[in-house]
Design an enzyme around this catalytic site. Structure first.
Site, PDB file in Angstrom:
ATOM      1  N   GLY A   1      -5.568 -41.113   7.956  1.00 32.29           N
ATOM      2  CA  GLY A   1      -4.365 -41.201   7.143  1.00 32.29           C
ATOM      3  C   GLY A   1      -4.135 -42.636   6.694  1.00 32.29           C
ATOM      4  N   CYS A   2      -3.300 -42.794   5.685  1.00 36.50           N
ATOM      5  CA  CYS A   2      -3.050 -44.132   5.128  1.00 36.50           C
ATOM      6  C   CYS A   2      -2.286 -44.993   6.130  1.00 36.50           C
ATOM      7  CB  CYS A   2      -2.300 -44.017   3.810  1.00 36.50           C
ATOM      8  SG  CYS A   2      -0.938 -42.841   3.799  1.00 36.50           S
TER       9      CYS A   2
END
Lengths: 343, 343, 343, 343
Positions: free
Chosen positions: B149-150
């Protein structure tokens, strides 16, 4: 009642004018700005065209120019403010100073963080820290009110109920705060340059921002213990609005619901404080409200407070007028029935 | 080498295409999007006009359609991804999954946070968490890479050196993270509505965001201890860019200089990690870099790490291509010589 | 005096509420929104929390619900408005309709541009086009006022002096107009999606926008000749504000100074019209002003008029309240002493 | 091949560096900036950290410093450029000048609009106006290329097919043009101040902008008749991107379809020109494309052309590199395979 503004050419100045022009009990007498002397205020701030057509006056002969003004809003930078205050008080004026010069009780702390000699130390003791929700009674009797900084307003009001009730470990306080660009003022710098700041986000002044001692001083008074915090300001690519996300460890057994109740009770008579579910800056934009939300992270037992204001209104000029209303014995909301607007 | 993209109509899809089109070793074979089946990709994403004129294909008959593609980028939402992965692996494809479905080792944790039954549990064990700076060797041999995920990318890379060296109290970790709006994807919602989001700043998912267990899992591996953190995401009124401000208490004697040195050493061979003085999202926009700055707040003895990425590039599609390069045995920077642009 | 708002859940609705709450002569009685029936208005628009705590009511039983309201602000989409108007007028209400349904005198023109059958033709004749600066006397006596569109307000007021004095060639009129995104309303679409619209600029509805016949109708009345114009709207990546740049060929001998004088004379009694040197949307944001600047391009003998408003205020809800004040016999500025704010 | 950049500290300078660093046939030799002499380029432009670590050099001793550079990109302001050009040409360099100094054939016109004496008149005749789509053959042989202005690029390429085919009344040309703030450069001014420009839209330089004579000169060459136009620039609250909406009266019988065909034929070999249905700046952001759309307003018989570029790329540095590729005999797209990115 006549009031004047010294340092009327910045963003806090124009915001004071915007609000005071619709204040039913006030007439703006003089706007002082040496650099804009003789220029129409509405030439610099064209939103005022046909509404307010006075000219800026210079700083010479203020004794005469300001003689009809009972109250002076001082909207000049720190360092400049401390040079005006003695003169204005000697003239018998009541002063609301929007700068930092009289916020810090201990001049040595001021001099250490602001790298300036304090030339009006003798007035520090009588200066009242102008956060109405906490110091209303003192403000009523003050000659000199030191209007709080924008960041401190979000952090102090955000934590006051927790500290008064001793619910948190005072060694665990962290405020991660974010401000719109207007907080950097009207001066052109790399930070205020559109092409540098738009579509950009950054932290600045990590572990070194000047609002830190101001926040710590007032939190310490609430806790009746010395408090040291971590405070990190950030720059948001928008013009107005400020939000602080404040972390601390709960040392008691309350549930989130009980803590929210505590906040509602603590602020139940405060017209400008709203305890809400979710905070966003847009809900308070252009208004004098501070919105506060409280969450308990059960997994870590941390309290996470978010608080939002308009940095120029409740964070500066709106709060200054709230203080003025209190000092002058007016209804505290006079002229401040501003609704944060959507969209 | 031929690759295909399943779920090519979202922002991670178009970013994969933007980068892969200039990748010297790759030909994009198929772009799969059932809802856009038969439509030109350049009709949906007009920046591609005259550059890429293929049409989206539907999901029927993928066995045939994808037969020439050795690698599949899976850019569909979580839940959908776990339904494609078994089929693709049985087809002998290597898969880079940009969704969350294979990031969490323990399916019960996944099901608790994502409120979905995991229908491909049997692949969780072989799935490799695709953070090249930490798992490069495993990625080389993987059939299935779970692209991070970012937010986790910023927090895990931001804390890795401190945790590996056991310099911090793992019970004091707080990540206050901020993301541009593109992270919310192409779907129209109140959160992605311009008039609601522009000139606005807010926190969301306080103490409940789904990236929390992903971050904790990887931090725990680094520390070889179970770690629980506080993670607060915020929405920045800009399109691209993400910055995390990460707090923890130092439990050793290092100076700031020593800790900065430690970071430089830890990442000395990492082409996409830059240790800098000051972090801002604009410096990495459109690139695959993560910029990291480390400050020691001597007054509180807290380490304050700031890390910034482009949420769509290093936070999603760029990192996916970095993983692909590793899996395929290419130079890790192939196609990723992207320079974050100013202004 | 009691007023109600039908269709209170959109941006023109919340703007009506924002302004009317500070209108000294008005009490907001009912806010009608079937889709939000029973929900607090301040739940949908959190800027109103602690200020306005009424609930939305539904559309059933309006005869009873609206019985105390003398005036109704109709803030529903076109097509819906024409279905409410007959009922409301039969109930003896005075109606300010913010939609387009009663702006076009000729129903065939309406039906051609709006692709709807007009089901309340019989009210078109009595409907007054609510541009106070041109139709004040008719508005005073009206039961039904058709509140002008935002673009038409900028173009019609921008050209009125030139057309009344027959100074321009009516075959050369071009309005190149630009609007903030709030003009597209609260609905989520690709156009209102932050990531699509932010950092983007585009024209839309070239030679086909529905405001064209409305503009041409009113310009033709001013010129007493049929006028056809080119009108091109554009989308600005900001929330509020509208500016039109209007071109036409001068057919007389005036100097720029004389034409500017003409404008000042034409609008000398108009409180909401300001003739200025330079126009920018920020000067009128949140206010009911229209700022107009006039330049003569001597090289081409073209007049270039720029006019700016806040599309939601003077372009919609503010103008609606200005019309209401006129209809009700109040001071036209009542409740509209709004100052466009800077920064 | 070695190239150098004189005036490398502005936005066109950093954009030249961003693109040239990925140009397969080029090595950047020297970056000249007297004010930043000795400072690392990556210190001023931190997006370049770890990518480009050269230092700025000063202006003394350029004869020696630039001896290995065959081509010089001159990215200094107008007036400064005319002082470098003679020296650089005498040194045998080929020069691409991004300033306005050599764009205007007639020095008297230059002096009238730019209010400067032209001190290098003798080079005006050999200077080639660097619009590759129109002047490619001359550019091939040029020693000195005057790179076009950003606005002129949109207007000239937008009208070239219509003027070459004599389809429009040349007395009816109006270009209403809009630019992002980066066009105003890196200097801090009220116009580039975030809080003044964000959420604001304005026209500027009405009937007086310096790009007017440049546009008229090139349009006149295309029409083989003297053309005078109205040109109005506007400032968009975004960083990058430029769009012109160009009006003219059709004097022939073509349909819209035929005119669109004409454009496609006219530009059929042009890699950087795209004829599209709808133009928006985002589709070309960061790329060297110009997107053009053509509409015929049948009601007024006006042609409405919209054209969009990235003002720093096709509007400045990208076009400069396109010119360089032509001069150097490289493939015109070398290093310019940039894809405008979404979101």
């Amino acid at each position: 009642m006549k009031v004047s503004i010294v340092g009327g050419s910045g963003y806090t100045g124009i915001e004071l004018i915007r609000i005071l022009l619709n204040h039913p009990k006030v007439e703006i007498d003089k706007i002082v700005s040496e650099s804009n002397k003789g220029k129409k205020v509405s030439e610099l701030f064209q939103n005022l065209k046909n509404i307010f057509e006075k000219e800026f006056i210079g700083v010479s002969n203020l004794e005469v120019e300001l003689k009809d003004s009972e109250y002076i809003f001082l909207a000049v930078p720190h360092k400049a403010a401390m040079e005006y205050v003695p003169m204005l008080l000697k003239m018998g004026k009541k002063v609301i100073d929007l700068s930092a010069d009289f916020r810090i009780d201990d001049f040595e702390v001021y001099e250490q963080w602001y790298k300036e000699n304090h030339v009006a130390k003798e007035y520090l003791e009588e200066a009242v820290y102008g956060l109405p929700e906490l110091n209303r009674e003192k403000i009523k009797k003050a000659r000199l009110v030191a209007n709080p900084g924008c960041y401190p307003t979000t952090v102090i009001l955000g934590l006051a109920p927790l500290l008064s009730e001793k619910l948190i470990d005072i060694n665990t306080i962290i405020s991660d705060s974010k401000s719109g660009v207007s907080g950097a003022g009207k001066k052109c710098t790399a930070t205020t340059h559109f092409s540098e700041t738009n579509e950009n986000f950054k932290a600045y002044g990590i572990a070194s921002h000047r609002h830190t001692p101001e926040i710590e001083q007032e939190l310490s008074k609430l806790a009746k213990k010395d408090i040291i915090i971590s405070f990190t300001p950030h720059l948001i690519p928008m013009t107005r609005g400020m939000l602080s996300t404040i972390y601390s460890n709960l040392i008691s057994e309350q549930t989130e619901e009980e803590i929210v109740e505590l906040y509602k009770t603590f602020y139940k008579n405060e017209k400008f404080v709203r305890i809400v579910e979710v905070v966003q800056t847009k809900n308070v934009r252009g208004s004098n409200f501070i919105d506060i939300a409280v969450k308990l992270d059960k997994r870590t037992n941390r309290i996470i407070v978010t608080s939002a204001i308009d940095n120029i209104t409740k964070g500066a000029s709106g709060q200054a007028i709230q203080n003025f209303n209190i000092m002058a014995g007016f209804n505290e909301m006079e002229g401040l029935n501003l609704i944060g607007y959507l969209p």
